[in-house]
Enzyme design. Structure first.
Site: not given
Length: 346
Positions: A53, A197
């Site tokens: 991320s 993510d």
């Protein structure tokens, strides 16, 4: 050539990614001081960088080549932090119309992805994963195939099936559920990927990075000629930088009667923090077992109820507070960082 295989691992955490970015400014400056080279950059002193991320964004920025000198990093650690700070409003772009049509994120993702994608295209252009400067591992989860996916520069270099545009890699690793729309894109071999993510399964990617180096460095790609079958833990040094372990308290009297809705946010917090803590525990056990404690360093502040720092708050007040926390962590771990930097330079 360094004595060790040197690994940098960067957690996810939205704008709290400024915490590791601040710590790494100190690391880079100290490397410059110790080597006598004011132009030295982080990418030159790590053999593998892993990120999830926000950590995936930082990984791509540190390893982005200079177009005028393709074997050199484009940005210094200070420039990476400034980029992340100054472009925060384009990452978490606030659109009144988008918010209105989706009731503030209840009917759709909280933020439109268009501004973020425009930023990525403007900065990275058509840069390919294989063109990043060093081996790297960036995490995402493929929701149609239902499996973890690791974007690895070293795989992409030897097999074009694993190559992607860097802007798509970053979009994939940051497609946080509820915040951004699921990322769908194509590899350079035109295969479709649908990702969210990487933080949903590896917000702290340190153990993934360790396994990658152990399994692949030399065994398949001859990336590290010092080892016949990949470096062991004894031959690695690992710097793992977190974005804060959230420690909201959930009193028994409140939690005992919670249903699905009430448990949604607490469960997310507990899972994210618990997974990161588990990885840290596993890494410590690996290095404690071989009595090489100094070769693994984890820095991540504890965030309690009064100082959570929202990951999508791009106000100057929040961002400055996060940077200040990064400075506090740097000062707190200064001696251990200095010792670790010495290991990088052996």
């Amino acid at each position: 050539m360094s004595k060790f295989t040197r690994i940098l691992s960067l957690d996810g955490g939205g704008m709290r990614g400024l915490i590791p970015a601040q710590v790494l400014i100190y690391v880079e400056h100290k490397i410059q001081e110790k080597t006598g080279n004011p132009q030295a950059k982080l990418a030159e002193y790590f053999d593998l960088i892993a990120g999830s991320s926000a950590g995936g964004i930082l990984t791509s920025l540190y390893l982005c080549p200079d177009p005028n000198s393709p074997n050199k990093p484009l940005l210094s650690a200070e420039e990476v932090l400034q980029f992340y700070y100054q472009k925060s409003n384009q990452i978490f772009a606030k659109s009144f119309l988008h918010s209105l049509l989706n009731f503030g994120g209840f009917l759709n993702e909280k933020y439109s992805h268009y501004s973020f994608e425009k930023l990525l295209k403007t900065f990275f252009g058509d840069l390919r994963l294989s063109q990043l400067l060093k081996p790297s591992l960036i995490t995402a989860y493929e929701i149609e195939q239902r499996k973890t996916h690791f974007f690895t520069q070293h795989d992409a270099r030897v097999d074009s099936r694993y190559d992607f545009l860097v802007r798509d890699v970053v979009r994939a690793t940051t497609a946080a559920p509820t915040f951004f729309e699921v990322a769908q894109f194509r590899s350079l071999k035109n295969e479709v990927y649908t990702c969210v993510d990487g933080g949903v399964f590896a917000n702290n990617p340190a153990l993934c990075a360790y396994a990658e180096a152990r399994h692949k460095f030399n065994r398949y790609f001859n990336l590290d000629e010092r080892y016949e079958s990949g470096p062991t833990a004894e031959a690695m040094v690992i710097l793992s930088l977190g974005t804060g372990d959230v420690k909201r308290t959930y009193p028994y009297n409140k939690a005992k009667n919670w249903g699905k809705i009430e448990w949604l946010i607490p469960l997310f917090d507990i899972i994210m923090t618990g997974v990161s803590e588990t990885v840290d525990y596993q890494m410590k056990q690996i290095y404690d077992a071989i009595e090489k404690h100094s070769q693994y360093l984890r820095i991540s502040p504890i965030l309690k109820d009064e100082d959570i720092f929202p990951i999508d708050d791009t106000s100057d007040k929040n961002l400055r507070a996060i940077i200040e926390l990064g400075q506090e962590q740097t000062e707190k771990y200064k001696n251990r960082l200095d010792d670790f930097i010495d290991l990088l330079l052996i």
